[in-house]
Design an enzyme around this catalytic site. Sequence first.
Site, PDB file in Angstrom:
ATOM      1  N   ALA A 160      -5.445  -0.032  -0.851  1.00 34.16           N
ATOM      2  CA  ALA A 160      -4.228   0.658  -1.258  1.00 34.16           C
ATOM      3  C   ALA A 160      -3.148  -0.368  -1.533  1.00 34.16           C
ATOM      4  O   ALA A 160      -3.165  -1.480  -0.996  1.00 34.16           O
ATOM      5  CB  ALA A 160      -3.767   1.614  -0.161  1.00 34.16           C
TER       6      ALA A 160
ATOM      7  N   GLY B  70       1.300  -0.394  -2.302  1.00 35.22           N
ATOM      8  CA  GLY B  70       2.467   0.463  -2.266  1.00 35.22           C
ATOM      9  C   GLY B  70       3.738  -0.293  -2.587  1.00 35.22           C
ATOM     10  O   GLY B  70       3.818  -1.504  -2.391  1.00 35.22           O
TER      11      GLY B  70
ATOM     12  N   GLY C 296       3.332  -3.989  -0.727  1.00 35.35           N
ATOM     13  CA  GLY C 296       2.214  -4.501   0.048  1.00 35.35           C
ATOM     14  C   GLY C 296       0.892  -4.041  -0.508  1.00 35.35           C
ATOM     15  O   GLY C 296       0.819  -3.159  -1.356  1.00 35.35           O
ATOM     16  N   VAL C 297      -0.143  -4.684  -0.023  1.00 32.41           N
ATOM     17  CA  VAL C 297      -1.499  -4.347  -0.410  1.00 32.41           C
ATOM     18  C   VAL C 297      -2.361  -4.380   0.852  1.00 32.41           C
ATOM     19  O   VAL C 297      -2.125  -5.204   1.743  1.00 32.41           O
ATOM     20  CB  VAL C 297      -2.041  -5.307  -1.496  1.00 32.41           C
ATOM     21  CG1 VAL C 297      -2.095  -6.728  -0.998  1.00 32.41           C
ATOM     22  CG2 VAL C 297      -3.388  -4.853  -1.996  1.00 32.41           C
ATOM     23  N   ALA C 298      -3.298  -3.471   0.937  1.00 33.69           N
ATOM     24  CA  ALA C 298      -4.192  -3.424   2.089  1.00 33.69           C
ATOM     25  C   ALA C 298      -5.618  -3.212   1.599  1.00 33.69           C
ATOM     26  O   ALA C 298      -5.869  -2.352   0.765  1.00 33.69           O
ATOM     27  CB  ALA C 298      -3.798  -2.283   3.023  1.00 33.69           C
TER      28      ALA C 298
ATOM     29  N   CYS D  85      -3.531   8.661   3.941  1.00 34.42           N
ATOM     30  CA  CYS D  85      -2.683   8.910   2.765  1.00 34.42           C
ATOM     31  C   CYS D  85      -2.545  10.390   2.440  1.00 34.42           C
ATOM     32  O   CYS D  85      -2.283  10.763   1.293  1.00 34.42           O
ATOM     33  CB  CYS D  85      -3.204   8.147   1.553  1.00 34.42           C
ATOM     34  SG  CYS D  85      -3.272   6.371   1.826  1.00 34.42           S
TER      35      CYS D  85
END
Length: 105
Positions: free
Chosen positions: A29, A31, A42-44, A61
């Site tokens: 994900a 955001g 950020g990125v995960a 989510c």
Amino acid sequence: MILTSFLKLQATREEDVTGVWVSNKKIAACGVKLKRWVTMHGVAVNVDIRSLENFEGIVPCGLEGREVTCVNDAIDGKQYTLQEFAIHMKAALEEIFGITLLSAA
């Protein structure tokens, strides 16, 4: 990009749903948020199976009935540590954005 080029996974996006999907399961994900003239982003990426334990008591989510997965479940063969994956992720981000990321001291 790292999921498709390096790991050879068929990663996709889905219309009207956030995230990156592999075999109809959410694997990553990103955001962006704006609050009081400050942007946060950020990125995960779920790399290790242990990261999925965090999703057992929640609906990820807000996507009722959808599953999450991790890199190590989605690939055949080598299992990656977070540190190993981070090296490849860093290289991919540098290539995509044409930047040099510095390591934290």
